[in-house]
Design an enzyme around this catalytic site. Structure first.
Site, PDB file in Angstrom:
ATOM      1  N   LYS A 201       0.830  -1.213   0.000  1.00 40.49           N
ATOM      2  CA  LYS A 201       0.000   0.000   0.000  1.00 40.49           C
ATOM      3  C   LYS A 201       0.861   1.257   0.000  1.00 40.49           C
ATOM      4  CE  LYS A 201      -2.025  -1.112   3.907  1.00 40.49           C
ATOM      5  NZ  LYS A 201      -1.266  -2.351   4.204  1.00 40.49           N
TER       6      LYS A 201
ATOM      7  N   ARG B 215      -9.609   0.925   8.609  1.00 43.41           N
ATOM      8  CA  ARG B 215      -9.070  -0.384   8.925  1.00 43.41           C
ATOM      9  C   ARG B 215     -10.058  -1.227   9.697  1.00 43.41           C
ATOM     10  NH1 ARG B 215      -3.473   0.353   8.812  1.00 43.41           N
ATOM     11  NH2 ARG B 215      -2.290  -1.502   9.285  1.00 43.41           N
TER      12      ARG B 215
ATOM     13  N   ARG C 174      12.106  -5.173   4.510  1.00 40.54           N
ATOM     14  CA  ARG C 174      11.614  -3.799   4.351  1.00 40.54           C
ATOM     15  C   ARG C 174      12.472  -2.819   5.140  1.00 40.54           C
ATOM     16  NH1 ARG C 174       5.639  -1.991   5.384  1.00 40.54           N
ATOM     17  NH2 ARG C 174       5.912  -3.046   7.361  1.00 40.54           N
TER      18      ARG C 174
ATOM     19  N   ARG D 124      11.341  -1.381  10.868  1.00 43.73           N
ATOM     20  CA  ARG D 124      10.252  -1.040  11.796  1.00 43.73           C
ATOM     21  C   ARG D 124      10.166  -2.025  12.952  1.00 43.73           C
ATOM     22  NH1 ARG D 124       5.093   0.146   8.012  1.00 43.73           N
ATOM     23  NH2 ARG D 124       4.146  -1.043   9.704  1.00 43.73           N
TER      24      ARG D 124
ATOM     25  N   ARG E  13      -0.116  -9.121  13.280  1.00 46.40           N
ATOM     26  CA  ARG E  13      -0.747  -8.102  12.420  1.00 46.40           C
ATOM     27  C   ARG E  13      -1.593  -8.754  11.327  1.00 46.40           C
ATOM     28  NH1 ARG E  13       4.313  -5.108  10.625  1.00 46.40           N
ATOM     29  NH2 ARG E  13       2.931  -3.919   9.270  1.00 46.40           N
TER      30      ARG E  13
HETATM   31  P1  AP5 Z   1       4.831  -1.625   1.822  1.00 45.51           P
HETATM   32  O1  AP5 Z   1       4.493  -0.750   0.667  1.00 45.51           O
HETATM   33  O2  AP5 Z   1       5.618  -1.044   2.934  1.00 45.51           O
HETATM   34  O3  AP5 Z   1       3.512  -2.348   2.366  1.00 45.51           O
HETATM   35  P2  AP5 Z   1       2.271  -1.769   3.164  1.00 45.51           P
HETATM   36  O4  AP5 Z   1       1.055  -2.409   2.577  1.00 45.51           O
HETATM   37  O5  AP5 Z   1       2.318  -0.278   3.237  1.00 45.51           O
HETATM   38  O6  AP5 Z   1       2.579  -2.453   4.568  1.00 45.51           O
HETATM   39  P3  AP5 Z   1       2.509  -1.852   6.044  1.00 45.51           P
HETATM   40  O7  AP5 Z   1       3.245  -2.824   6.932  1.00 45.51           O
HETATM   41  O8  AP5 Z   1       2.935  -0.431   6.064  1.00 45.51           O
HETATM   42  O9  AP5 Z   1       1.027  -1.988   6.303  1.00 45.51           O
HETATM   43  P4  AP5 Z   1       0.345  -1.958   7.633  1.00 45.51           P
HETATM   44  O10 AP5 Z   1      -1.025  -1.760   7.150  1.00 45.51           O
HETATM   45  O11 AP5 Z   1       0.533  -3.115   8.535  1.00 45.51           O
HETATM   46  O12 AP5 Z   1       1.116  -0.810   8.439  1.00 45.51           O
HETATM   47  P5  AP5 Z   1       0.724   0.680   8.778  1.00 45.51           P
HETATM   48  O13 AP5 Z   1       1.941   1.488   8.783  1.00 45.51           O
HETATM   49  O14 AP5 Z   1      -0.435   1.109   7.971  1.00 45.51           O
HETATM   50  O15 AP5 Z   1       5.593  -2.920   1.223  1.00 45.51           O
HETATM   51  C1  AP5 Z   1       6.119  -3.908   2.067  1.00 45.51           C
HETATM   52  C2  AP5 Z   1       7.515  -4.331   1.571  1.00 45.51           C
HETATM   53  O16 AP5 Z   1       7.370  -5.025   0.339  1.00 45.51           O
HETATM   54  C3  AP5 Z   1       8.445  -3.155   1.282  1.00 45.51           C
HETATM   55  O17 AP5 Z   1       9.753  -3.505   1.649  1.00 45.51           O
HETATM   56  C4  AP5 Z   1       8.338  -2.945  -0.235  1.00 45.51           C
HETATM   57  O18 AP5 Z   1       9.542  -2.408  -0.765  1.00 45.51           O
HETATM   58  C5  AP5 Z   1       8.064  -4.369  -0.717  1.00 45.51           C
HETATM   59  N1  AP5 Z   1       7.158  -4.411  -1.867  1.00 45.51           N
HETATM   60  C6  AP5 Z   1       6.029  -3.664  -2.055  1.00 45.51           C
HETATM   61  N2  AP5 Z   1       5.435  -3.999  -3.229  1.00 45.51           N
HETATM   62  C7  AP5 Z   1       6.181  -4.997  -3.763  1.00 45.51           C
HETATM   63  C8  AP5 Z   1       6.070  -5.777  -4.959  1.00 45.51           C
HETATM   64  N3  AP5 Z   1       5.062  -5.613  -5.817  1.00 45.51           N
HETATM   65  N4  AP5 Z   1       7.021  -6.720  -5.166  1.00 45.51           N
HETATM   66  C9  AP5 Z   1       8.041  -6.921  -4.285  1.00 45.51           C
HETATM   67  N5  AP5 Z   1       8.203  -6.202  -3.147  1.00 45.51           N
HETATM   68  C10 AP5 Z   1       7.288  -5.260  -2.888  1.00 45.51           C
HETATM   69  O19 AP5 Z   1       0.212   0.505  10.284  1.00 45.51           O
HETATM   70  C11 AP5 Z   1       1.091   0.154  11.328  1.00 45.51           C
HETATM   71  C12 AP5 Z   1       0.320   0.054  12.631  1.00 45.51           C
HETATM   72  O20 AP5 Z   1      -0.278   1.333  12.948  1.00 45.51           O
HETATM   73  C13 AP5 Z   1      -0.849  -0.928  12.648  1.00 45.51           C
HETATM   74  O21 AP5 Z   1      -0.426  -2.242  12.945  1.00 45.51           O
HETATM   75  C14 AP5 Z   1      -1.745  -0.325  13.730  1.00 45.51           C
HETATM   76  O22 AP5 Z   1      -1.270  -0.624  15.015  1.00 45.51           O
HETATM   77  C15 AP5 Z   1      -1.563   1.172  13.519  1.00 45.51           C
HETATM   78  N6  AP5 Z   1      -2.573   1.752  12.622  1.00 45.51           N
HETATM   79  C16 AP5 Z   1      -2.366   2.346  11.407  1.00 45.51           C
HETATM   80  N7  AP5 Z   1      -3.501   2.767  10.849  1.00 45.51           N
HETATM   81  C17 AP5 Z   1      -4.496   2.421  11.726  1.00 45.51           C
HETATM   82  C18 AP5 Z   1      -5.913   2.563  11.698  1.00 45.51           C
HETATM   83  N8  AP5 Z   1      -6.557   3.134  10.658  1.00 45.51           N
HETATM   84  N9  AP5 Z   1      -6.609   2.084  12.752  1.00 45.51           N
HETATM   85  C19 AP5 Z   1      -5.988   1.506  13.812  1.00 45.51           C
HETATM   86  N10 AP5 Z   1      -4.644   1.326  13.886  1.00 45.51           N
HETATM   87  C20 AP5 Z   1      -3.903   1.783  12.855  1.00 45.51           C
HETATM   88 MG    MG Z   2       2.630   1.088   4.810  1.00 44.89          MG
END
Ligand code: AP5
Ligand code: MG
Length: 214
Positions: A13, A88, A127, A160, A171
């Site tokens: 994402k 989410r 990552r 991270r 997660r």
């Molecule tokens: P990346 O693009 O980083 O993936 P992502 O989908 O953004 O993954 P996240 O871990 O950031 O998602 P998340 O939803 O768990 O975390 P968030 O920060 O939102 O890609 C991943 C890796 O793969 C990278 O190394 C990239 O280079 C590689 N990659 C990408 N595409 C690729 C491809 N096509 N081929 C090969 N490699 C590829 O949330 C973190 C925490 O915050 C949550 O756990 C929660 O505690 C809290 N939080 C955030 N938002 C909320 C909410 N709305 N409500 C409640 N809690 C929340």
């Molecule tokens: Mg992300």
């Protein structure tokens, strides 16, 4: 262009949102990035969020919803935005729809990046993230030009805290339980598109463009 990106942790994402932002010149709003910036600056919100994030749990809805709805009021959102990691939960989606409807507004596209759990576990260990500008890299698939330095802003990259294998597993469980039901929610509102997130980043981006430019 008002877009929600859905998908499991590690689906890509943040990676896709960064490219969409550049191409369409709309802000990338990641609730995870907002929380990580607050943790880095040791704010009260950051301290609260960290206790949940470190365990792989969701931050409570009441700490997230108003923050995002206020952010969407800012001037740079008037021509659109990409929401990454929000909503989410079903209550978050309902609150968002309610707040937008009150202004005669709505989300246009909910794009679900489908990626199986085994792919995700392999991706996460490699990552590297920039807490300054939100850019995302991968040590094998998308390495920065200089090891551990952000190409965009020059900040040091981090692994991270929540990318430890046991936290990633938690997660994923939380995702299947609380976030995956949003797929049916947006199917129901008629704005859902699903894409194969296991393909190369460029291919996934081309498919996103097909959805939003058709
Ligand atoms: P990346 O693009 O980083 O993936 P992502 O989908 O953004 O993954 P996240 O871990 O950031 O998602 P998340 O939803 O768990 O975390 P968030 O920060 O939102 O890609 C991943 C890796 O793969 C990278 O190394 C990239 O280079 C590689 N990659 C990408 N595409 C690729 C491809 N096509 N081929 C090969 N490699 C590829 O949330 C973190 C925490 O915050 C949550 O756990 C929660 O505690 C809290 N939080 C955030 N938002 C909320 C909410 N709305 N409500 C409640 N809690 C929340
Ligand atoms: Mg992300």
């Amino acid at each position: 262009m008002k877009i929600i990106l859905l998908g499991a942790p590690g689906a890509g994402k943040g990676t896709q949102a960064g490219i969409i932002k550049e191409k369409f010149n709309i802000p990338h709003i990641s609730t995870g990035d907002i929380f990580r910036a607050n943790i880095k600056n040791n704010t009260e919100l950051g301290q609260k969020a960290k206790t949940y994030m470190d365990k792989g749990e969701l931050v409570p809805d009441e700490l997230v919803v108003d923050l995002v709805i206020d952010r969407l009021e800012q001037d740079d959102c008037k021509d659109g935005y990409i929401l990454d990691g929000f909503p989410r939960t079903i209550p978050q989606a309902e609150e968002l729809d309610k707040a937008l409807a009150a202004k005669g507004d709505k989300i246009e596209y909910a794009i679900n990046i489908e990626t199986p759990d085994d792919f995700i576990i392999n991706r996460m260990a490699g990552r590297r993230a920039c807490v300054n500008c939100g850019a995302t890299y991968h040590t094998s698939f998308m390495p920065p030009k200089t090891e551990n330095i952000c190409d965009k802003c020059g900040e040091n990259l981090i692994l991270r805290d929540d990318d430890k294998p046991e936290t990633v597993k938690k997660r994923l469980e939380v995702y299947h339980d609380q976030t995956e039901p949003l797929i049916d929610y947006y199917k129901g509102t008629g704005i859902l598109s699903s894409l194969d997130g296991t393909k190369d980043c460029e291919v996934v981006f081309a498919e996103i463009c097909d959805v939003v430019e058709k």
